[in-house]
Design a protein around this motif. Structure first.
Motif, PDB file in Angstrom:
ATOM      1  N   ASP A 245     -13.669  -2.418   6.181  1.00  0.00           N
ATOM      2  CA  ASP A 245     -13.043  -1.226   5.631  1.00  0.00           C
ATOM      3  C   ASP A 245     -14.048  -0.639   4.639  1.00  0.00           C
ATOM      4  O   ASP A 245     -14.930  -1.355   4.160  1.00  0.00           O
ATOM      5  N   ASP A 247     -13.499   2.143   1.729  1.00  0.00           N
ATOM      6  CA  ASP A 247     -13.065   2.330   0.332  1.00  0.00           C
ATOM      7  C   ASP A 247     -12.333   1.075  -0.157  1.00  0.00           C
ATOM      8  O   ASP A 247     -11.348   0.654   0.432  1.00  0.00           O
ATOM      9  N   GLY A 248     -12.845   0.487  -1.215  1.00  0.00           N
ATOM     10  CA  GLY A 248     -12.247  -0.748  -1.743  1.00  0.00           C
ATOM     11  C   GLY A 248     -12.963  -1.995  -1.252  1.00  0.00           C
ATOM     12  O   GLY A 248     -12.670  -3.100  -1.704  1.00  0.00           O
ATOM     13  N   ASP A 370      -9.206  -4.297   2.143  1.00  0.00           N
ATOM     14  CA  ASP A 370      -8.564  -4.525   0.835  1.00  0.00           C
ATOM     15  C   ASP A 370      -7.075  -4.197   0.871  1.00  0.00           C
ATOM     16  O   ASP A 370      -6.419  -4.240  -0.163  1.00  0.00           O
ATOM     17  N   ASP A 374      -5.206  -2.969   6.718  1.00  0.00           N
ATOM     18  CA  ASP A 374      -6.471  -3.371   7.355  1.00  0.00           C
ATOM     19  C   ASP A 374      -6.273  -4.668   8.144  1.00  0.00           C
ATOM     20  O   ASP A 374      -6.730  -4.792   9.288  1.00  0.00           O
TER      21      ASP A 374
HETATM   22 MG   LIG Z   1      -9.599   0.319   1.630  1.00  0.00          MG
END
Ligand SMILES: [Mg+2]
Length: 419
Positions: A245, A247-248, A370, A374
């Motif tokens: 993933d 972002d994060g 995160d 996901d």
């Molecule tokens: Mg994320």
């Protein structure tokens, strides 16, 4: 970041005399290693996934056959061009034919050998101003078939001719180089060989560097090594993937991140990508980008940001095989993106597409995300997902890998999944 090397030239003009009849009709790199797949296809695929997008084939012998199959072709984001040398004048002569096309620094590869290393990392090695070339070297147990290389403090001090009497491990030239375009000024009389004329001269002047690398290596120059390639190479190309993933996981999730100035890398993120590259995994980013559907930014901004991330990673010798993003959202403001789409995690669409597009060993692949969505996407696609709760990504990836690889797989030099 202007110095990221994107060009790779491949020498495909060799006659393949040691292969006899096998290479009479096609240049050696165009021999098939599986029905419909040439050896050169593998080399090109590897360069393309590592972010080399300007590929120049230096052809000579049977050059029309090379042009017919490859000129103008695109492979992933890479564009392939073919330059044909009018008469055989050695590898140095072939390189001068590409003179006008060369970027200030470029990668040069032998088209009839494959050294399975992180070439992006080789391209990112620092090169002193007085160094004109950097060679990837490989230590082999029985160097009798090859000439050997003497290396002192990362400078090549000399080359020794092939000698059947030589025994014990030694470094060999593994056929992948980073060169400055100025190296063509070294071609004075023709024919000229890069390996036996230019490199020894540069070494004498102390202007040739070398780095030792480990990895699967095969030169298809002999009937028996060609046969070995036919047995092994498809397994080399088939790699496990780590789905990330974005972002994060790679960058801090500030909410609708869509510009380079909003990228704050997660601690250890670049090191994590680099170490997975070095180990031979494919890396596939799968990211929901509902901001496109909500009208916060254009889809083009996603592409631009990902190109920027590729460059930032490349400076550290790291690369991402492919980015998949989902611009859709069922409540989107922008009509053409207002859609419940299987790509949107927890849907498995992006992962399933990557599994279909890329040659992935699904069995040994996994995802890091995160959010619970996901993990759900990974499970729906049939791979395990690991939830990253923050901290150092490189350490987390290491831990996931150990849990994933377990004791079932034998560890081998050159990557955990080397055949
Ligand atoms: Mg994320």
């Amino acid at each position: 970041m202007t110095d990221v090397i994107r060009q790779a030239c491949i020498l495909v003009g060799g006659k393949g005399t040691r292969l006899g009849d096998l290479a009479r009709m096609v240049p050696k790199p165009l021999l098939e290693i599986a029905p419909g797949t040439t050896f050169l296809d593998l080399v090109i695929g590897e360069l393309a996934r590592q972010g080399f997008n300007d590929l120049v084939l230096l052809a000579g012998h049977l050059g029309d056959v090379v042009r017919e199959r490859y000129d103008g072709r695109t492979v992933a984001a890479a564009r392939v061009r073919v330059v044909i040398e009018p008469e055989p004048r050695g590898t140095g002569g072939a390189l001068t034919c590409a003179g006008d096309l060369l970027t200030p620094r470029f990668l040069l590869l032998n088209g009839d050998s494959l050294f399975d290393i992180n070439m992006r990392a080789l391209a990112a090695e620092p090169m002193a101003a007085d160094v004109e070339g950097l060679l990837a070297l490989r230590r082999i147990a029985d160097p009798a078939r090859y000439g050997t290389v003497a290396l002192t403090d990362n400078r090549i001090t000399g080359f020794r001719e092939k000698n059947p009497a030589v025994s014990g491990p030694a470094l060999i030239n593994a056929g992948i180089y980073v060169l400055r375009a100025s190296v063509i000024n070294r071609v004075s009389t023709l024919p000229c060989s890069i390996e036996t004329d230019i490199f020894p001269a540069l070494a004498r002047e102390g202007r040739l560097a070398g780095v030792e690398r480990e990895g699967y290596f095969l030169d298809i120059g002999l009937p028996e090594t060609l046969a070995q390639g036919r047995r092994e190479l498809l397994a080399v190309r088939r790699r496990p993937a780590v789905f990330l993933d974005r972002d994060g996981v790679l960058n801090v999730d500030h909410g609708y991140v869509h510009r380079p100035d909003q990228i704050d890398w997660i601690p250890g993120a670049i090191a994590a990508v680099r170490s997975l590259n070095d180990l031979g995994y494919r890396i596939v980013v799968v990211t929901n980008q509902a901001g496109v559907a909500h009208g916060h930014y254009e889809e083009e901004a996603v592409h631009t940001l990902h190109a920027w991330m590729r460059d930032a990673l490349a400076a550290h010798g790291a690369f991402i095989d492919a980015f998949y993003h989902c611009p859709y959202h069922p409540d989107g403001k922008v009509e053409r993106f207002r859609l419940a789409h299987v790509d949107r995690k927890p849907g498995p669409g992006m992962i399933l597409r990557a599994l279909a597009d890329l040659d992935i060993d699904k069995e040994n692949s996994f995802l890091i995300g995160d959010k619970q969505s996901d993990i759900a996407a990974a499970e729906a696609a049939g791979i395990p997902g690991f939830l990253f709760a923050g901290g150092n990504l490189a350490e987390f990836v290491d831990d996931c890998r150990k849990r994933r690889v377990g004791a079932a797989l034998g560890l081998q030099a050159g990557g955990e999944f080397a055949p």
